[in-house]
Design an enzyme around this catalytic site. Structure first.
Site, PDB file in Angstrom:
ATOM      1  N   HIS A 217      25.927  61.738  74.792  1.00  0.00           N
ATOM      2  CA  HIS A 217      24.997  61.371  73.711  1.00  0.00           C
ATOM      3  C   HIS A 217      23.987  62.478  73.445  1.00  0.00           C
ATOM      4  CE1 HIS A 217      23.006  60.086  77.416  1.00  0.00           C
ATOM      5  NE2 HIS A 217      21.870  60.379  76.800  1.00  0.00           N
ATOM      6  N   ASP A 219      19.994  62.850  72.600  1.00  0.00           N
ATOM      7  CA  ASP A 219      18.783  62.032  72.694  1.00  0.00           C
ATOM      8  C   ASP A 219      18.086  61.848  71.344  1.00  0.00           C
ATOM      9  OD1 ASP A 219      19.295  61.750  75.353  1.00  0.00           O
ATOM     10  OD2 ASP A 219      17.839  63.253  76.011  1.00  0.00           O
ATOM     11  N   HIS A 275      24.938  65.782  75.990  1.00  0.00           N
ATOM     12  CA  HIS A 275      25.103  65.710  77.443  1.00  0.00           C
ATOM     13  C   HIS A 275      25.580  64.334  77.901  1.00  0.00           C
ATOM     14  CE1 HIS A 275      21.016  64.187  76.638  1.00  0.00           C
ATOM     15  NE2 HIS A 275      21.274  63.368  77.631  1.00  0.00           N
ATOM     16  N   ARG A 285      22.072  57.271  93.258  1.00  0.00           N
ATOM     17  CA  ARG A 285      21.408  58.378  92.548  1.00  0.00           C
ATOM     18  C   ARG A 285      20.135  57.844  91.887  1.00  0.00           C
ATOM     19  NH1 ARG A 285      21.034  60.677  87.244  1.00  0.00           N
ATOM     20  NH2 ARG A 285      22.000  62.724  86.958  1.00  0.00           N
TER      21      ARG A 285
END
Ligand code: NAG
Ligand code: NAG
Ligand code: NAG
Length: 306
Positions: A217, A219, A275, A285
């Site tokens: 996507h 941002d 990204h 994570r």
């Protein structure tokens, strides 16, 4: 509260869902050519710096076992910024990606990790991706979100302290200065915007679209208000979790920033920086996404300890 709550959820949901189709809207030739140029340029920059490549052909912009003072990769700005009001002295004129392990200390990241763990201990998604937003109070719970400030009220005081909020604010200010310095803009013309949140990801299968964090996507396309996106990592790739690398997608080759506790990564939010995050294969994570806008109408306040 309900309306506000649901509007927020819409944003989060879009963030995960729109990723997949955000590119299909950009079908004009101009877009295609721009993307090709960006991709080639990105690869040339990467090739020129003789960065090492991982086994899968991915260019490694920052490896987990490196400690970087400051690394900057310039990429030509996309035209996305022209679709929004421009703010002189803030709207990116120079675009790129930066990584630094020198802005936030490992100790500070460890403190933030404890804040994240404490917050997430109250909820968490049934799927692999949970978010905790200290600004709006949104916390993943099961297949939904709750407003933790409403839901837990006073009990939160046993979990989160005033010092936690102070540290959060202090780190945010430091990141803002670092972005301003890197992109040669005035830090006071940048504003915190939403969503800004902690994320926790593991290898559990997605149960709802909220859990699908891995779609590529842009941002600026997904959120509109974003001009600069920053990510502060709170855990280590290959030690605390496998998979889960951050990947910039360019036409010729992709490049990765491997998460490392205390590592700050930031970039301009337009399509020059398409990204995604790889699926986490094992472990957990943790990261914080801190977003900035040049538009004061889209600014949000620092969260305050009630
Ligand atoms: C992932 O996290 C959820 C909580 O959000 C937990 O229920 C689940 O067991 C975890 N999955 C793995 C594989 O650790
Ligand atoms: C930065 O911006 C603020 C407000 O927008 C202004 O008051 C200040 O003078 C600016 N500083 C510089 C160095 O341009
Ligand atoms: C870059 O990543 C995207 C998304 O995972 C993938 O579709 C594409 O094939 C990758 N490109 C290269 C050159 O490996």
């Amino acid at each position: 509260i309900r309306t506000r709550h649901w509007r927020r959820l819409g944003t989060i949901e879009n963030s995960f869902r729109e990723g997949g189709d955000s590119r299909s809207r950009d079908t004009s030739w101009q877009r295609i050519i721009t993307c090709a140029v960006l991709g080639v340029t990105g690869s040339l920059i990467a090739g020129f710096l003789v960065l090492h490549q991982s086994g899968d052909g991915m260019v490694v912009l920052a490896a987990q076992d490196e400690t970087l003072d400051h690394r900057f990769y310039q990429v030509p700005c996309s035209e996305d910024y022209n679709n929004h009001r421009r703010f002189a002295g803030c709207t990116p004129r120079r675009c790129g990606r930066a990584v630094s392990d020198a802005v936030i200390t490992r100790q500070e990241a460890e403190k933030m990790l404890r804040v994240a763990e404490a917050g997430f201990s109250l909820g968490g998604s049934d799927g692999g991706a949970s978010i905790l937003d200290l600004h709006s109070g949104a916390l993943s719970m099961g297949k939904h979100f709750v407003n933790m400030y409403r839901y837990f009220g006073e009990k939160l005081h046993e979990i989160l302290t005033e010092e936690d909020f102070q540290l959060y604010r202090e780190l945010r200010l430091r990141i803002q200065s670092e972005i301003a310095r890197t992109f040669n803009i005035n830090a006071s013309s940048l504003y915190l915007t939403k969503p800004t949140f902690f994320s926790r990801m593991n290898s559990s299968a997605a149960k709802t679209t909220h859990d699908e964090y891995w779609h590529p996507h842009i941002d600026k396309v997904t959120y509109g208000s974003f001009d600069y996106t920053s990510l502060l990592y709170l855990s280590d790739y290959s030690r605390d979790f496998g998979g889960g690398r951050f990947v910039f997608i360019d036409t010729v080759s992709n490049s990765t920033v491997e998460p490392k506790a205390g590592r700050l990564s930031f970039f301009t939010s337009g399509s020059e920086n398409l990204h995604h995050v790889e699926k986490v294969q094992w472990g957990t994570r943790y990261a914080i996404t801190i977003s900035f806008t040049c538009d004061p109408d889209h600014s949000i306040e620092d969260p305050t300890w009630m």
